[in-house]
Design an enzyme around this catalytic site. Structure first.
Site, PDB file in Angstrom:
ATOM      1  N   HIS A 181      16.738  -5.529 -32.217  1.00  0.00           N
ATOM      2  CA  HIS A 181      15.379  -5.075 -32.550  1.00  0.00           C
ATOM      3  C   HIS A 181      15.349  -3.560 -32.748  1.00  0.00           C
ATOM      4  CE1 HIS A 181      14.214  -9.069 -30.819  1.00  0.00           C
ATOM      5  NE2 HIS A 181      13.430  -9.026 -31.862  1.00  0.00           N
ATOM      6  N   HIS A 185      16.383  -3.785 -38.372  1.00  0.00           N
ATOM      7  CA  HIS A 185      15.639  -5.052 -38.391  1.00  0.00           C
ATOM      8  C   HIS A 185      14.276  -4.835 -39.064  1.00  0.00           C
ATOM      9  CE1 HIS A 185      13.869  -8.844 -37.200  1.00  0.00           C
ATOM     10  NE2 HIS A 185      12.944  -8.226 -36.482  1.00  0.00           N
ATOM     11  N   HIS A 221       6.164  -4.256 -37.149  1.00  0.00           N
ATOM     12  CA  HIS A 221       5.998  -5.478 -36.352  1.00  0.00           C
ATOM     13  C   HIS A 221       6.811  -5.524 -35.051  1.00  0.00           C
ATOM     14  CE1 HIS A 221       9.849  -7.031 -37.758  1.00  0.00           C
ATOM     15  NE2 HIS A 221       9.729  -7.982 -36.848  1.00  0.00           N
ATOM     16  N   ASP A 222       7.865  -4.700 -34.933  1.00  0.00           N
ATOM     17  CA  ASP A 222       8.628  -4.680 -33.671  1.00  0.00           C
ATOM     18  C   ASP A 222       8.718  -3.263 -33.120  1.00  0.00           C
ATOM     19  OD1 ASP A 222       9.284  -7.307 -32.988  1.00  0.00           O
ATOM     20  OD2 ASP A 222      10.943  -7.393 -34.410  1.00  0.00           O
TER      21      ASP A 222
HETATM   22  P1  AMP Z   1      11.086 -10.831 -33.445  1.00  0.00           P
HETATM   23  O1  AMP Z   1      11.404 -10.724 -31.993  1.00  0.00           O
HETATM   24  O2  AMP Z   1       9.715 -10.435 -33.848  1.00  0.00           O
HETATM   25  O3  AMP Z   1      12.127 -10.200 -34.324  1.00  0.00           O
HETATM   26  O4  AMP Z   1      11.128 -12.384 -33.775  1.00  0.00           O
HETATM   27  C1  AMP Z   1      12.330 -13.000 -34.061  1.00  0.00           C
HETATM   28  C2  AMP Z   1      12.707 -13.905 -32.930  1.00  0.00           C
HETATM   29  O5  AMP Z   1      13.303 -15.054 -33.495  1.00  0.00           O
HETATM   30  C3  AMP Z   1      13.732 -13.325 -31.992  1.00  0.00           C
HETATM   31  O6  AMP Z   1      13.182 -12.561 -30.976  1.00  0.00           O
HETATM   32  C4  AMP Z   1      14.398 -14.582 -31.472  1.00  0.00           C
HETATM   33  O7  AMP Z   1      13.632 -15.151 -30.443  1.00  0.00           O
HETATM   34  C5  AMP Z   1      14.330 -15.502 -32.671  1.00  0.00           C
HETATM   35  N1  AMP Z   1      15.575 -15.461 -33.439  1.00  0.00           N
HETATM   36  C6  AMP Z   1      15.841 -14.752 -34.552  1.00  0.00           C
HETATM   37  N2  AMP Z   1      17.101 -14.966 -34.959  1.00  0.00           N
HETATM   38  C7  AMP Z   1      17.637 -15.829 -34.095  1.00  0.00           C
HETATM   39  C8  AMP Z   1      18.907 -16.436 -33.965  1.00  0.00           C
HETATM   40  N3  AMP Z   1      19.895 -16.237 -34.823  1.00  0.00           N
HETATM   41  N4  AMP Z   1      19.092 -17.247 -32.921  1.00  0.00           N
HETATM   42  C9  AMP Z   1      18.125 -17.486 -32.049  1.00  0.00           C
HETATM   43  N5  AMP Z   1      16.904 -16.950 -32.112  1.00  0.00           N
HETATM   44  C10 AMP Z   1      16.661 -16.140 -33.118  1.00  0.00           C
HETATM   45 ZN    ZN Z   2      11.185  -8.969 -35.699  1.00  0.00          ZN
END
Ligand code: AMP
Ligand code: ZN
Length: 599
Positions: A181, A185, A221-222
């Site tokens: 994050h 990203h 967003h993050d």
């Molecule tokens: P964000 O935290 O806003 O980036 O939302 C994306 C979320 O999706 C991550 O925090 C993880 O929980 C999930 N995620 C994204 N990529 C993966 C992956 N390759 N394996 C498992 N979970 C994932």
């Molecule tokens: Zn994200």
């Protein structure tokens, strides 16, 4: 008269009870309609007294309520999706993780006004592109920018403010040195949102303000992500968890902190918006960013699927939220090299949380124990249950929205459909062009419309994505075989097995490194740092090796990877520019690698 009224009442009564139990919504609606019509007829004939009428209307209201409850329950009920996860083919750990990450006990359904006033100024898609580009370029002057004069003139975001804001965002994204994050990203998701808007043609459905809201929401967003999950915040009773009452803790913080930046005059990129536009944009941004909370995933999918089955149009904020959510989990829809790197970066971030949990005497969260997590298995589960359904819904939604626009535009010869012959006749309607922003190159005087609806090919868009997702899943399946083997043997020979898994992953890492060092056109490129290497297995790269770029071999992937290529001089591990990387960090990374292998 009384007898007939009582008949109606009895009918209503039995209907009400029957449907409260049975819940056949469609039939329930039909009957309710019939009963109300019957009441109207009786009223017209003067065939009913006030007491009976009141009684009957009350019954009708109770049936209506039953329909409402039934519908709401169906919308909130994510059991259907979850029951698939319960399948024995999904390992227990992966099931736990899916259930705990992508659902929440109490779904909160929010509503916003259906239609909002249209916004007619500020940025269009090109300007959104500039926003992204400048955000990741450290520059303090306009010198060297080759944008058409009309774009610069209409660009109402004060450029110095944009630069200050973008720099502050970079700092916030780098605050916790997260492997996943981080600012890359953010750039990746922003660029992917841009890609989706162009290639699905959805940008022709959105107003300029909505396009700005999409890009802005993706960029922030993050913001200031701590590298730990909402659940970790809740368990550790962190300040933000207390501040936001355990509800979408991080997401609330991302959007709130980004807005707080803009309270400073020199960072206020929205200074030129009218009050109404400012409020409209804010409402969209809040809804979109909060919808990136993964615990609302199944609910979001279900609500949107339901919307698609209705004849009414699709709610803009919901469609936009789906685009951002899809972009946020889009790396499995990109080349294996990228997907693998992002996955390993996320795993490392999870493992660091696991290390913290162990130090605090807390239970490991799912996928956070670096010694036992089944990476390949979890990815298969993630793709099967989360990514595929999301992208399938995204393409279905885009189809429902965009197909009528394409038909309409082809009939009316709208500039948004803009074939070169139409353009050569100069048939551009200015008002329409402003509403449906399209990139106009400077060289043709702004009359040629790229990214027009005519170039939209939703079938290829969908097929391409699905093909890549499937191919990635197959790669994980190959790795899962080994992983499974290791797990089984592991009960007897734990240490040896772990080394074997690491050897397998290291082998994959080395293979990817070798592949990455070759451009798709066969041109040799210097090796690019890949996340897993930096985290645990990497040998430091020289500054020169980072300064050159590889060309991407897959033209379909080009747009999806631009942001990463743009920003590859930044270390994905810690969000800092690579040339700033301190040697202690590299020593630490090597020590981590050794510790991991020896474990
Ligand atoms: P964000 O935290 O806003 O980036 O939302 C994306 C979320 O999706 C991550 O925090 C993880 O929980 C999930 N995620 C994204 N990529 C993966 C992956 N390759 N394996 C498992 N979970 C994932
Ligand atoms: Zn994200």
């Amino acid at each position: 008269m009384g007898a007939r009224a009582t008949e109606t009442t009895r009918e209503l009564e039995s209907t009400s009870i029957k449907y409260q139990i049975g819940g056949h919504t469609e039939k329930m609606w039909q009957r309710l309609k019939g009963i109300l019509r019957c009441l109207v007829k009786q009223l017209e004939k003067g065939d009913i007294n006030v007491v009976d009428l009141k009684k009957n209307i009350e019954y009708a209201a109770s049936v209506l309520e039953a329909v409402y409850i039934d519908e709401t329950r169906k919308l909130l009920d994510t059991e259907d999706e979850l029951s698939d996860i319960q399948s024995d083919s999904v390992p227990l750990e992966v099931r736990d993780w899916l259930a705990s990450t992508f659902t929440r006990e109490m779904g909160i359904v929010k509503r916003r006004p259906e239609e909002k006033p249209k916004f007619r100024s500020i940025v269009h898609a090109v300007q959104a592109g500039i926003f992204v580009e400048r955000m990741y370029r450290r520059t303090s002057s306009m010198v060297g920018l080759a944008y058409p004069a009309e774009v610069i003139v209409t660009f109402k975001i004060p450029v110095p403010n944009l630069i200050s804001f973008a720099e502050a965002l970079e700092v916030g994204y780098s605050k916790y040195k997260n492997p996943y994050h981080n600012l890359i990203h953010a750039a990746d998701v922003t660029q992917t949102v841009h890609y989706i808007m162009i290639h699905t043609g959805i940008m022709h459905w959105l107003t300029e303000l909505e396009i700005l809201a999409m890009i802005f929401a993706a960029a922030v967003h993050d913001y200031e992500h701590t590298g730990t999950t909402n659940n970790f915040h809740i368990q550790t009773r962190s300040d933000v968890a207390i501040l936001y009452n355990d509800r979408s803790v991080l997401e609330n913080h991302h959007v709130s902190a980004a807005y707080r930046l803009m309270q400073e005059e020199e960072m206020n990129i929205l200074a030129n918006l009218t009050k109404d536009d400012w409020r409209e944009l804010r409402s969209l941004v809040i809804e979109m960013v909060l919808s990136t909370d993964m615990s609302g995933h199944f609910q979001q999918i279900k609500t949107m699927r339901h919307t698609l089955q209705q004849t009414e149009g699709v709610d803009k904020a919901k469609a936009m939220s789906l685009i951002l959510h899809a972009a946020d989990i889009s790396h499995p829809a990109k080349s294996w090299e990228l997907h693998y790197r992002w996955t390993m970066a996320l795993m490392e971030e999870f493992f660091r949380q696991g290390d913290k949990e162990a130090a605090l005497g807390l239970q490991f969260s799912p996928l956070c124990d670096r010694k036992s997590t089944l990476v390949a298995q979890s990815q298969i589960g993630f793709i099967d249950f989360i990514v595929e359904p999301t992208f399938s819904l995204l393409t279905d939604s885009m189809e429902k929205i965009v197909m009528p626009l394409i038909e309409e535009a082809s009939k009316s010869g709208s500039p948004a459909f803009g074939t070169p012959s139409q353009n050569s006749l100069g048939a551009v309607n200015n008002a329409e062009a402003q509403r449906r922003p399209s990139f106009k190159s400077a060289s043709d005087g702004g009359t040629h419309t790229e990214n027009s609806l005519a170039t939209v090919d939703l079938t290829s868009f969908k097929d391409n994505l699905m093909k890549i997702i499937q191919a990635n899943k197959e790669r994980w399946k190959e790795l899962a075989v080994e992983e499974e083997l290791v797990k089984n043997v592991g009960e007897q020979e734990t240490d040896q097995s772990r080394n074997s898994t690491e050897a397998q992953l290291q082998e994959e890492t080395t293979r990817i490194q070798n592949e990455s060092s070759q451009g798709g056109d066969g041109t040799a490129c210097p090796p690019r740092s890949i996340v897993l290497q930096v985290v645990s297995f990497d040998t430091p790269l020289s500054d020169e090796s980072n300064s050159e770029k590889c060309t991407n071999s897959d033209p379909n992937q080009k747009d999806l990877t631009d942001a990463q290529q743009e920003t590859q001089n930044t270390d994905p591990l810690n969000g800092e520019p690579k040339h700033c990387k301190k040697s202690e960090d590299l020593v630490k990374a090597t020590e981590q690698k050794e510790a991991l292998i020896q474990n």
